[in-house]
Motif scaffolding. Structure first.
Motif, PDB file in Angstrom:
ATOM      1  N   MET A  57     111.383  31.380  85.155  1.00 24.30           N
ATOM      2  CA  MET A  57     110.081  32.087  84.910  1.00 24.30           C
ATOM      3  C   MET A  57     109.369  32.587  86.139  1.00 24.30           C
ATOM      4  N   ASP A  58     109.556  31.752  87.361  1.00 26.08           N
ATOM      5  CA  ASP A  58     108.906  32.307  88.709  1.00 26.08           C
ATOM      6  C   ASP A  58     109.434  33.786  88.882  1.00 26.08           C
ATOM      7  N   GLU A  59     110.694  33.744  88.788  1.00 23.98           N
ATOM      8  CA  GLU A  59     111.143  35.408  88.944  1.00 23.98           C
ATOM      9  C   GLU A  59     110.513  36.423  87.991  1.00 23.98           C
ATOM     10  N   ILE A  60     110.629  36.030  86.730  1.00 28.05           N
ATOM     11  CA  ILE A  60     110.014  37.072  85.839  1.00 28.05           C
ATOM     12  C   ILE A  60     108.639  37.316  85.850  1.00 28.05           C
ATOM     13  N   TRP A  61     108.089  36.295  86.342  1.00 29.70           N
ATOM     14  CA  TRP A  61     106.551  36.387  86.690  1.00 29.70           C
ATOM     15  C   TRP A  61     106.279  37.492  87.844  1.00 29.70           C
ATOM     16  N   ASN A  62     107.252  37.360  88.841  1.00 31.04           N
ATOM     17  CA  ASN A  62     107.006  38.205  89.732  1.00 31.04           C
ATOM     18  C   ASN A  62     107.439  39.734  89.724  1.00 31.04           C
ATOM     19  N   LEU A  63     108.255  39.715  88.780  1.00 30.80           N
ATOM     20  CA  LEU A  63     108.791  41.382  88.572  1.00 30.80           C
ATOM     21  C   LEU A  63     108.344  41.861  87.444  1.00 30.80           C
ATOM     22  N   VAL A  64     107.525  41.214  86.312  1.00 32.07           N
ATOM     23  CA  VAL A  64     106.922  41.834  85.288  1.00 32.07           C
ATOM     24  C   VAL A  64     105.600  41.916  85.383  1.00 32.07           C
ATOM     25  N   ARG A  65     105.080  42.978  85.109  1.00 38.69           N
ATOM     26  CA  ARG A  65     103.728  43.159  85.001  1.00 38.69           C
ATOM     27  C   ARG A  65     103.033  43.336  83.775  1.00 38.69           C
ATOM     28  N   ASP A  66     101.717  42.992  83.770  1.00 36.21           N
ATOM     29  CA  ASP A  66     101.125  43.174  82.285  1.00 36.21           C
ATOM     30  C   ASP A  66     101.099  44.565  81.943  1.00 36.21           C
ATOM     31  N   GLY A  67     101.326  44.810  80.618  1.00 38.06           N
ATOM     32  CA  GLY A  67     101.396  46.195  80.242  1.00 38.06           C
ATOM     33  C   GLY A  67     102.974  46.684  79.913  1.00 38.06           C
ATOM     34  N   THR A  68     103.951  45.656  80.396  1.00 39.92           N
ATOM     35  CA  THR A  68     105.320  46.124  80.311  1.00 39.92           C
ATOM     36  C   THR A  68     105.869  46.009  78.731  1.00 39.92           C
ATOM     37  N   PRO A  69     106.699  47.195  78.239  1.00 39.17           N
ATOM     38  CA  PRO A  69     107.190  46.800  76.986  1.00 39.17           C
ATOM     39  C   PRO A  69     108.226  45.953  77.004  1.00 39.17           C
ATOM     40  N   ILE A  70     108.418  45.243  75.811  1.00 36.42           N
ATOM     41  CA  ILE A  70     109.263  44.221  75.449  1.00 36.42           C
ATOM     42  C   ILE A  70     110.039  44.712  74.255  1.00 36.42           C
ATOM     43  N   GLU A  71     111.263  44.624  74.132  1.00 36.14           N
ATOM     44  CA  GLU A  71     111.875  44.813  72.810  1.00 36.14           C
ATOM     45  C   GLU A  71     112.800  43.653  72.547  1.00 36.14           C
ATOM     46  N   ILE A  72     112.537  43.069  71.561  1.00 33.12           N
ATOM     47  CA  ILE A  72     113.373  41.868  71.049  1.00 33.12           C
ATOM     48  C   ILE A  72     114.106  42.203  69.776  1.00 33.12           C
ATOM     49  N   LEU A  73     115.525  42.214  70.077  1.00 27.82           N
ATOM     50  CA  LEU A  73     116.558  42.628  69.136  1.00 27.82           C
ATOM     51  C   LEU A  73     117.071  41.311  68.409  1.00 27.82           C
ATOM     52  N   PRO A  74     117.659  41.535  67.231  1.00 25.29           N
ATOM     53  CA  PRO A  74     118.400  40.436  66.354  1.00 25.29           C
ATOM     54  C   PRO A  74     119.396  39.854  67.186  1.00 25.29           C
TER      55      PRO A  74
END
Length: 165
Positions: A148-165
């Motif tokens: 989560m620390d890595e994700i927190w540092n690499l992802v900015r607010d406004g980033t699109p996310i696609e959640i696939l089955p």
């Protein structure tokens, strides 16, 4: 006492070794493959990081209502973050969107909400390995605290996310 220039160089090396990235190295998109229990960080079409995840307790299918234990499927935005979350850091998924709300209303149901990418419940980071071996969230996407620390540092607010089955 270590000279400031040497200390700065050492800090730079440590950051690079940790793979935490800098502001210029943020990702363009996030993809979650529910069936594979994997979250990917993308820069263009390249997967730059990949993490195992756990999901809601009843993860098959799209989230339909509050309390169904499902993780939503579709395209959303990571729109805000909470450094003081009950779980180690959290980034909000913009579920429900207008379609989700309309579909739930047509069934007379509450679509639910507060779907997040987050680490372990505060105080339970030590159990991350065990807790990542089964689906336990209410519909969120959980990773270890270090991930989560890595994700927190690499992802900015406004980033699109696609959640696939």
């Amino acid at each position: 006492m270590m000279p400031l220039a040497r200390l700065s160089g050492l800090l730079l090396i440590l950051l690079l070794a940790a793979g935490l990235g800098f502001a210029g190295e943020v990702v363009d998109a996030v993809r979650v493959l529910k069936a594979e229990r994997r979250l990917e960080l993308l820069r263009g079409t390249d997967v730059v990081r990949s993490y195992p995840v756990v999901l809601g307790g009843d993860p098959i299918g799209h989230k339909r209502r509050e309390g169904d234990g499902r993780t939503p499927e579709g395209r959303y935005i990571l729109d805000w973050r909470n450094a003081e979350s009950a779980y180690h850091r959290s980034i909000h998924v913009s579920y429900p969107d207008a379609r989700d709300v309309a579909a739930a209303r047509s069934r007379g149901e509450d679509p639910g909400g507060m779907i997040m990418i987050h680490g372990q419940r505060n105080g339970f980071g030590w159990a991350g390995g065990l807790l990542q071996s089964f689906d336990w969230t209410d519909g969120c996407i959980a990773v270890t605290n270090a991930e989560m620390d890595e994700i927190w540092n690499l992802v900015r607010d406004g980033t699109p996310i696609e959640i696939l089955p």
